[in-house]
Every structure is written in C-alpha cells, then in structure tokens.
Design a protein around this motif. Structure first.
Motif, PDB file in Angstrom:
ATOM      1  N   PRO A  20       0.832  -1.208   0.000  1.00 30.00           N
ATOM      2  CA  PRO A  20       0.000   0.000   0.000  1.00 30.00           C
ATOM      3  C   PRO A  20       0.865   1.255   0.000  1.00 30.00           C
ATOM      4  CG  PRO A  20      -0.740  -1.585   1.658  1.00 30.00           C
ATOM      5  CD  PRO A  20       0.578  -2.084   1.144  1.00 30.00           C
ATOM      6  N   LEU A  21       0.429   2.267  -0.743  1.00 27.01           N
ATOM      7  CA  LEU A  21       1.160   3.526  -0.810  1.00 27.01           C
ATOM      8  C   LEU A  21       0.643   4.478   0.254  1.00 27.01           C
ATOM      9  CD1 LEU A  21       1.062   4.162  -4.662  1.00 27.01           C
ATOM     10  CD2 LEU A  21       2.912   3.118  -3.360  1.00 27.01           C
ATOM     11  N   ASP A  22       1.533   5.343   0.729  1.00 25.64           N
ATOM     12  CA  ASP A  22       1.023   6.393   1.600  1.00 25.64           C
ATOM     13  C   ASP A  22       0.453   7.510   0.718  1.00 25.64           C
ATOM     14  OD1 ASP A  22       3.086   8.109   0.742  1.00 25.64           O
ATOM     15  OD2 ASP A  22       4.351   7.611   2.453  1.00 25.64           O
ATOM     16  N   ALA A  23      -0.206   8.462   1.343  1.00 25.59           N
ATOM     17  CA  ALA A  23      -0.935   9.492   0.602  1.00 25.59           C
ATOM     18  C   ALA A  23      -0.010  10.306  -0.300  1.00 25.59           C
ATOM     19  CB  ALA A  23      -1.676  10.404   1.572  1.00 25.59           C
ATOM     20  N   ARG A  24       1.205  10.573   0.176  1.00 17.92           N
ATOM     21  CA  ARG A  24       2.127  11.380  -0.617  1.00 17.92           C
ATOM     22  C   ARG A  24       2.566  10.633  -1.867  1.00 17.92           C
ATOM     23  NH1 ARG A  24       7.195  13.945   2.352  1.00 17.92           N
ATOM     24  NH2 ARG A  24       7.335  11.788   3.084  1.00 17.92           N
TER      25      ARG A  24
ATOM     26  N   ALA B  29       7.276   4.312 -10.562  1.00 11.93           N
ATOM     27  CA  ALA B  29       5.904   4.417 -11.062  1.00 11.93           C
ATOM     28  C   ALA B  29       5.584   3.257 -11.998  1.00 11.93           C
ATOM     29  CB  ALA B  29       5.703   5.752 -11.777  1.00 11.93           C
ATOM     30  N   MET B  30       6.524   2.896 -12.856  1.00  9.87           N
ATOM     31  CA  MET B  30       6.297   1.783 -13.779  1.00  9.87           C
ATOM     32  C   MET B  30       6.266   0.454 -13.039  1.00  9.87           C
ATOM     33  SD  MET B  30       8.412   2.834 -17.241  1.00  9.87           S
ATOM     34  CE  MET B  30       9.980   3.126 -16.425  1.00  9.87           C
ATOM     35  N   ARG B  31       7.129   0.308 -12.024  1.00 12.92           N
ATOM     36  CA  ARG B  31       7.123  -0.925 -11.238  1.00 12.92           C
ATOM     37  C   ARG B  31       5.777  -1.115 -10.540  1.00 12.92           C
ATOM     38  NH1 ARG B  31      11.145   0.034  -7.547  1.00 12.92           N
ATOM     39  NH2 ARG B  31      12.708  -0.602  -9.067  1.00 12.92           N
ATOM     40  N   LEU B  32       5.228  -0.023 -10.039  1.00 14.47           N
ATOM     41  CA  LEU B  32       3.920  -0.098  -9.387  1.00 14.47           C
ATOM     42  C   LEU B  32       2.850  -0.517 -10.386  1.00 14.47           C
ATOM     43  CD1 LEU B  32       2.048   0.430  -6.956  1.00 14.47           C
ATOM     44  CD2 LEU B  32       1.870   2.798  -7.756  1.00 14.47           C
ATOM     45  N   HIS B  33       2.893   0.045 -11.584  1.00 12.87           N
ATOM     46  CA  HIS B  33       1.911  -0.324 -12.608  1.00 12.87           C
ATOM     47  C   HIS B  33       1.995  -1.806 -12.950  1.00 12.87           C
ATOM     48  CE1 HIS B  33      -0.226  -0.739 -16.338  1.00 12.87           C
ATOM     49  NE2 HIS B  33       0.899  -1.047 -16.956  1.00 12.87           N
ATOM     50  N   VAL B  34       3.202  -2.309 -13.157  1.00 10.62           N
ATOM     51  CA  VAL B  34       3.368  -3.724 -13.509  1.00 10.62           C
ATOM     52  C   VAL B  34       2.891  -4.617 -12.367  1.00 10.62           C
ATOM     53  CG1 VAL B  34       5.066  -5.520 -14.044  1.00 10.62           C
ATOM     54  CG2 VAL B  34       5.200  -3.289 -15.169  1.00 10.62           C
ATOM     55  N   SER B  35       3.214  -4.235 -11.140  1.00  5.08           N
ATOM     56  CA  SER B  35       2.762  -5.023  -9.993  1.00  5.08           C
ATOM     57  C   SER B  35       1.246  -5.057  -9.908  1.00  5.08           C
ATOM     58  CB  SER B  35       3.348  -4.446  -8.694  1.00  5.08           C
ATOM     59  OG  SER B  35       4.746  -4.564  -8.667  1.00  5.08           O
ATOM     60  N   ASN B  36       0.608  -3.922 -10.144  1.00  7.16           N
ATOM     61  CA  ASN B  36      -0.856  -3.884 -10.125  1.00  7.16           C
ATOM     62  C   ASN B  36      -1.446  -4.723 -11.248  1.00  7.16           C
ATOM     63  OD1 ASN B  36      -1.163  -2.215  -7.864  1.00  7.16           O
ATOM     64  ND2 ASN B  36      -0.978  -0.352  -9.076  1.00  7.16           N
ATOM     65  N   ALA B  37      -0.830  -4.662 -12.431  1.00  3.85           N
ATOM     66  CA  ALA B  37      -1.356  -5.389 -13.583  1.00  3.85           C
ATOM     67  C   ALA B  37      -1.282  -6.901 -13.399  1.00  3.85           C
ATOM     68  CB  ALA B  37      -0.591  -4.983 -14.844  1.00  3.85           C
ATOM     69  N   THR B  38      -0.277  -7.359 -12.646  1.00  5.74           N
ATOM     70  CA  THR B  38      -0.079  -8.810 -12.490  1.00  5.74           C
ATOM     71  C   THR B  38      -0.533  -9.321 -11.137  1.00  5.74           C
ATOM     72  OG1 THR B  38       2.213  -8.404 -11.787  1.00  5.74           O
ATOM     73  CG2 THR B  38       1.847  -8.891 -14.119  1.00  5.74           C
ATOM     74  N   SER B  39      -1.109  -8.457 -10.305  1.00  6.05           N
ATOM     75  CA  SER B  39      -1.467  -8.881  -8.956  1.00  6.05           C
ATOM     76  C   SER B  39      -2.526  -9.977  -8.949  1.00  6.05           C
ATOM     77  CB  SER B  39      -1.946  -7.683  -8.134  1.00  6.05           C
ATOM     78  OG  SER B  39      -3.114  -7.116  -8.708  1.00  6.05           O
ATOM     79  N   GLY B  40      -3.342 -10.055 -10.010  1.00  7.91           N
ATOM     80  CA  GLY B  40      -4.370 -11.087 -10.064  1.00  7.91           C
ATOM     81  C   GLY B  40      -3.858 -12.452 -10.467  1.00  7.91           C
ATOM     82  N   LEU B  41      -2.634 -12.527 -10.969  1.00  4.43           N
ATOM     83  CA  LEU B  41      -2.064 -13.818 -11.323  1.00  4.43           C
ATOM     84  C   LEU B  41      -1.635 -14.525 -10.042  1.00  4.43           C
ATOM     85  CD1 LEU B  41       0.143 -12.881 -14.400  1.00  4.43           C
ATOM     86  CD2 LEU B  41      -2.115 -13.928 -14.410  1.00  4.43           C
ATOM     87  N   SER B  42      -2.171 -15.683  -9.829  1.00  3.83           N
ATOM     88  CA  SER B  42      -1.834 -16.431  -8.623  1.00  3.83           C
ATOM     89  C   SER B  42      -1.795 -17.906  -8.960  1.00  3.83           C
ATOM     90  CB  SER B  42      -2.855 -16.169  -7.513  1.00  3.83           C
ATOM     91  OG  SER B  42      -4.101 -16.743  -7.861  1.00  3.83           O
TER      92      SER B  42
END
Length: 222
Positions: free
Chosen positions: A11-15, A64-77
């Motif tokens: 989880p990211l903080d607000a900043r 920022a790109m690492r966060l995007h990739v992590s979000n995109a693949t988070s459903g793969l389990s």
C-alpha cells in the motif's frame, strides 16, 4: 497451497499516491518532457521532497512503472481454487480495460510520437513497462509449468505470445482512429477467444477449466 510468485504491491502512503498520480497525468500531456518541477507542482510538494524521496526523475519513473506492472499482475496467482482459465481471463480483461483508458492511450501515442527524439528515454520506458510486464507474466508461467498446469515451453515466448493475443489489432485500430472494441462486452468476448486459443496450445487439458468451443458465437469487434 502455493501463492503468487511475486507479491502484491505494498500500500502507498498518501504522498506517494499523489506523486504517482501526478506522473500518470503528466505523461499524458508532456510525455518524455515530463519534469520534476511539474510533478512537484501537481503533487503539491516541493521539488526537494521529490529528490530526497526518489533520487532523480528516472528513479521516480522506474518506481511508477514498477507499481503499474505489480498492479497489472497482482491477479495472477497459483491458487488451486481458481481455474487457470479464469485467472487468465481476469488478467486479460484488466489489461484491455487499462489499455483502453483515454489517458493511457494518449500517453502511449505521445510517447511513441517522441521516441525518435528521446531514444534513450524511450528504451528506458519500454524496459520498465512492456518488457517488465512480459517478464512478470513469464515468471508466473514458469511456476504454472512447474505445477503441471501449463505445458513445458519457453515461458518468455509464451508470455509475449499471450500479451500479443490479448492485444490483437485493437490498439492499432485506435491509433488509426478506426472502429475498435470500445465497450466491456466486446472486450470480454475477445478475451474469452484469445485465452481459449492460448490454452488449447499450452494448457494441460484437465487443469485448464476451458469453456466449450462455440462456433456460432461471432468474434468481430463491430
């Protein structure tokens, strides 16, 4: 029970949320010319804060790109309770929905148009986004191959093929302002078709959870 080969994004903080949202907004209008000054202004913080927290513009973009990739693949389990087909369908729909967002399309077009002028930056963006996504999907596929749910083959080739099948020609249609799959139902039908085709090539049949083939179901985007 096995779990994902890569963890869900922390989880990211607000900043951080404000900063990464500012990066996404600015990439859609400034592209490669995005500046730390502009990010600081839009995020409501000082440029000094950005440099102390992220180091430099390239590192900020990398995160920022690492966060995007992590979000995109988070459903793969590798959860035994979820059929392989459903896991891939969910991933495909998420990928298509994201790529069809107007700002994402605008960013892609802007970055592509300026790539010849900013070649080093363009390669950096490619490695941190499209190639990183392929590598994450390949890592997941390697786990599924080891578990016996996918047949043994080159996971990087398989991942690249899967992403290409999911994308189809729709992003080219958008680039040339031609009719494309612009609603959820059309994208769902395409995702079903692409994933079933992929699984016929690479899945061990009992594990696939594939839907029966329906030759009467039209697949066109129109």
């Amino acid at each position: 029970m096995q779990t994902s080969p890569f963890p869900s994004p922390a989880p990211l903080d607000a900043r951080d949320e404000r900063v990464f949202e500012a990066v996404r907004e600015l990439l859609a209008v400034q592209g490669m010319r995005l500046s730390m000054d502009a990010v600081a202004t839009l995020a409501g913080c000082s440029k000094q804060t950005l440099y102390s927290r992220y180091g430099c513009k390239r590192e900020l973009l990398r995160q920022a790109m690492r966060l995007h990739v992590s979000n995109a693949t988070s459903g793969l389990s590798s959860c035994d309770r979820k059929p392989l087909r459903q896991t891939l369908i969910d991933f495909a729909i998420g990928y298509l929905d994201h790529r069809n967002k107007p700002k994402v399309l605008q960013t892609s077009q802007l970055l592509g148009a300026s790539a010849h002028e900013f070649r080093d930056e363009a390669r950096f963006m490619y490695h941190g986004s499209a190639e990183a996504l392929r590598d994450q999907v390949a890592e997941w596929m390697q786990t599924e191959i080891a578990r016996g749910r996918l047949t043994h083959d080159d996971p990087h080739f398989m991942a690249e093929l899967l992403l290409s099948m999911i994308a189809g020609q729709d992003f080219e249609r958008q680039r040339f302002h031609a009719p494309h799959r612009d609603d959820a139902q059309q994208r769902q039908r395409w995702a079903d078709f692409a994933i079933d085709a992929f699984l016929r090539a690479f899945a061990n049949a009992p594990e696939a959870g594939m839907a029966p083939e329906n030759k009467n179901n039209p697949r066109s985007f129109s």
